[in-house]
Design an enzyme around this catalytic site. Structure first.
Site, mmCIF file in Angstrom:
data_model
loop_
_atom_site.group_PDB
_atom_site.id
_atom_site.type_symbol
_atom_site.label_atom_id
_atom_site.label_comp_id
_atom_site.label_asym_id
_atom_site.label_seq_id
_atom_site.Cartn_x
_atom_site.Cartn_y
_atom_site.Cartn_z
ATOM 1 N N TYR A 31 -5.932 -5.318 -5.513
ATOM 2 C CA TYR A 31 -5.862 -4.167 -4.603
ATOM 3 C C TYR A 31 -7.229 -3.476 -4.501
ATOM 4 O O TYR A 31 -7.625 -3.027 -3.421
ATOM 5 C CB TYR A 31 -4.786 -3.183 -5.060
ATOM 6 C CG TYR A 31 -3.387 -3.782 -5.084
ATOM 7 C CD1 TYR A 31 -2.930 -4.543 -4.006
ATOM 8 C CD2 TYR A 31 -2.533 -3.614 -6.169
ATOM 9 C CE1 TYR A 31 -1.670 -5.117 -4.020
ATOM 10 C CE2 TYR A 31 -1.270 -4.178 -6.187
ATOM 11 C CZ TYR A 31 -0.843 -4.932 -5.116
ATOM 12 O OH TYR A 31 0.406 -5.505 -5.120
ATOM 13 N N GLU A 61 2.878 1.132 -5.727
ATOM 14 C CA GLU A 61 2.841 1.439 -7.153
ATOM 15 C C GLU A 61 2.598 0.150 -7.922
ATOM 16 O O GLU A 61 3.116 -0.897 -7.544
ATOM 17 C CB GLU A 61 4.165 2.030 -7.643
ATOM 18 C CG GLU A 61 4.369 3.467 -7.286
ATOM 19 C CD GLU A 61 5.398 3.620 -6.176
ATOM 20 O OE1 GLU A 61 6.056 2.615 -5.855
ATOM 21 O OE2 GLU A 61 5.505 4.726 -5.616
HETATM 22 C C1 LIG Z 1 -1.035 -10.129 -8.772
HETATM 23 C C2 LIG Z 1 -0.793 -11.526 -8.205
HETATM 24 C C3 LIG Z 1 0.091 -11.405 -6.971
HETATM 25 C C4 LIG Z 1 -2.135 -12.163 -7.822
HETATM 26 O O1 LIG Z 1 -1.864 -13.381 -7.164
HETATM 27 P P1 LIG Z 1 -2.857 -14.635 -7.247
HETATM 28 O O2 LIG Z 1 -2.461 -15.593 -6.204
HETATM 29 O O3 LIG Z 1 -2.921 -15.154 -8.631
HETATM 30 O O4 LIG Z 1 -4.258 -13.935 -6.909
HETATM 31 P P2 LIG Z 1 -5.503 -14.583 -6.152
HETATM 32 O O5 LIG Z 1 -5.785 -15.937 -6.688
HETATM 33 O O6 LIG Z 1 -5.293 -14.462 -4.688
HETATM 34 O O7 LIG Z 1 -6.674 -13.612 -6.608
HETATM 35 C C5 LIG Z 1 -7.144 -12.575 -5.748
HETATM 36 C C6 LIG Z 1 -7.774 -11.482 -6.585
HETATM 37 O O8 LIG Z 1 -6.811 -10.913 -7.469
HETATM 38 C C7 LIG Z 1 -7.433 -10.537 -8.708
HETATM 39 N N1 LIG Z 1 -6.838 -11.336 -9.784
HETATM 40 C C8 LIG Z 1 -5.869 -12.274 -9.663
HETATM 41 N N2 LIG Z 1 -5.509 -12.707 -10.881
HETATM 42 C C9 LIG Z 1 -6.266 -12.049 -11.786
HETATM 43 C C10 LIG Z 1 -6.338 -12.062 -13.196
HETATM 44 N N3 LIG Z 1 -5.554 -12.870 -13.928
HETATM 45 N N4 LIG Z 1 -7.218 -11.224 -13.803
HETATM 46 C C11 LIG Z 1 -7.999 -10.400 -13.082
HETATM 47 N N5 LIG Z 1 -7.988 -10.354 -11.698
HETATM 48 C C12 LIG Z 1 -7.119 -11.164 -11.085
HETATM 49 C C13 LIG Z 1 -8.903 -10.839 -8.523
HETATM 50 O O9 LIG Z 1 -9.500 -9.681 -7.960
HETATM 51 C C14 LIG Z 1 -8.875 -11.950 -7.499
HETATM 52 O O10 LIG Z 1 -10.071 -12.021 -6.755
HETATM 53 P P3 LIG Z 1 -11.241 -13.048 -7.237
HETATM 54 O O11 LIG Z 1 -10.637 -14.411 -7.099
HETATM 55 O O12 LIG Z 1 -12.347 -12.771 -6.270
HETATM 56 O O13 LIG Z 1 -11.533 -12.691 -8.663
HETATM 57 C C15 LIG Z 1 -0.108 -12.464 -9.269
HETATM 58 O O14 LIG Z 1 -0.826 -12.366 -10.482
HETATM 59 C C16 LIG Z 1 1.356 -12.139 -9.529
HETATM 60 O O15 LIG Z 1 2.242 -12.629 -8.826
HETATM 61 N N6 LIG Z 1 1.627 -11.345 -10.576
HETATM 62 C C17 LIG Z 1 3.007 -10.990 -10.942
HETATM 63 C C18 LIG Z 1 3.634 -10.074 -9.929
HETATM 64 C C19 LIG Z 1 2.836 -8.809 -9.752
HETATM 65 O O16 LIG Z 1 2.326 -8.242 -10.709
HETATM 66 N N7 LIG Z 1 2.736 -8.358 -8.501
HETATM 67 C C20 LIG Z 1 2.062 -7.132 -8.149
HETATM 68 C C21 LIG Z 1 3.033 -6.027 -8.167
HETATM 69 S S1 LIG Z 1 2.263 -4.472 -7.733
#
Ligand SMILES: CC(C)(COP(=O)(O)OP(=O)(O)OC[C@H]1O[C@@H](n2cnc3c(N)ncnc32)[C@H](O)[C@@H]1OP(=O)(O)O)[C@@H](O)C(=O)NCCC(=O)NCCS
Length: 186
Positions: A131, A119
């Site tokens: 995702y 979710e």
């Molecule tokens: C979601 C989360 C885990 C992504 O982690 P991250 O290390 O920043 O992500 P990555 O650098 O590995 O990015 C991988 C992909 O995620 C997506 N992404 C990450 N940050 C993004 C942003 N700010 N806006 C849009 N897409 C984003 C993109 O698809 C990206 O791929 P790309 O680099 O080819 O564009 C991070 O933002 C987070 O910890 N958020 C708070 C907790 C949360 O929401 N967890 C998910 C609960 S379901």
């Protein structure tokens, strides 16, 4: 920091992806607190690590030993549910979330999982984009699922983890991102 031909540039710190251990729980709790409106406490996380046959948790660790991201899933039969995935705000957008997800999916595949669900908050564009990149599709909405603000949850599922095509895709991604699981049993 390292000097390049064109001037100064940041050298990304190598990040190790591996099983989350009890010694990393303080850092994991800090990540949890910074990522989520209703974070799990240390006791809840500790209990999760104790349920090793069903739970699988992975971490992202800097060379200093500091853990800056973690993710976890529950596996029941041929289904898995990703319960958490978070990266410390100072380390986002450097591929850590993606590497945690790929590592977790490969561990699920090892256990014979075909379907993975999760979710996500309807407003969480970053997570949904991540995702979507790994072929999770929105199945529906759980209205008012999040208690802190009544926000809807989008239920997402990856239905093809046990297909040859997907396993070739995820193995390629793991090679490219250098985040395949080691030989440990989790
Ligand atoms: C979601 C989360 C885990 C992504 O982690 P991250 O290390 O920043 O992500 P990555 O650098 O590995 O990015 C991988 C992909 O995620 C997506 N992404 C990450 N940050 C993004 C942003 N700010 N806006 C849009 N897409 C984003 C993109 O698809 C990206 O791929 P790309 O680099 O080819 O564009 C991070 O933002 C987070 O910890 N958020 C708070 C907790 C949360 O929401 N967890 C998910 C609960 S379901």
């Amino acid at each position: 920091m390292a000097a390049g031909a064109g001037g100064l540039f940041m050298t990304p710190e190598p990040i190790a992806i591996g099983p989350l251990t009890p010694a990393q729980l303080d850092d994991a709790c800090e990540v949890e607190r910074l990522c989520f409106a209703t974070p799990w406490g240390r006791e809840a996380l500790e209990a999760e690590l104790g349920r090793s046959s069903m739970c699988c948790y992975v971490s992202a660790t800097l060379p200093s030993g500091r853990t800056v991201g973690y993710a976890g899933m529950w596996v029941v039969g041929d289904e898995a549910h990703i319960g958490t995935l978070g990266v410390h705000p100072d380390y986002r957008r450097s591929g850590i979330g993606e590497r945690l997800l790929v590592n977790l999916l490969l561990r699920a595949a090892r256990r014979g999982v075909g379907r993975v669900t999760l979710e996500v908050r309807a407003s969480n564009v970053a997570a949904m984009s991540l995702y979507g990149k790994y072929r999770f599709r929105a199945l529906g909405v759980r209205r008012g699922y999040y208690r802190d603000n009544g926000e809807d949850a989008v239920l997402m599922a990856l239905e093809e983890l046990d297909t040859e095509r997907y396993q070739a895709f995820i193995a390629d991604r793991a090679d490219a991102l250098d985040c395949a699981p080691g030989g440990e049993d989790s």
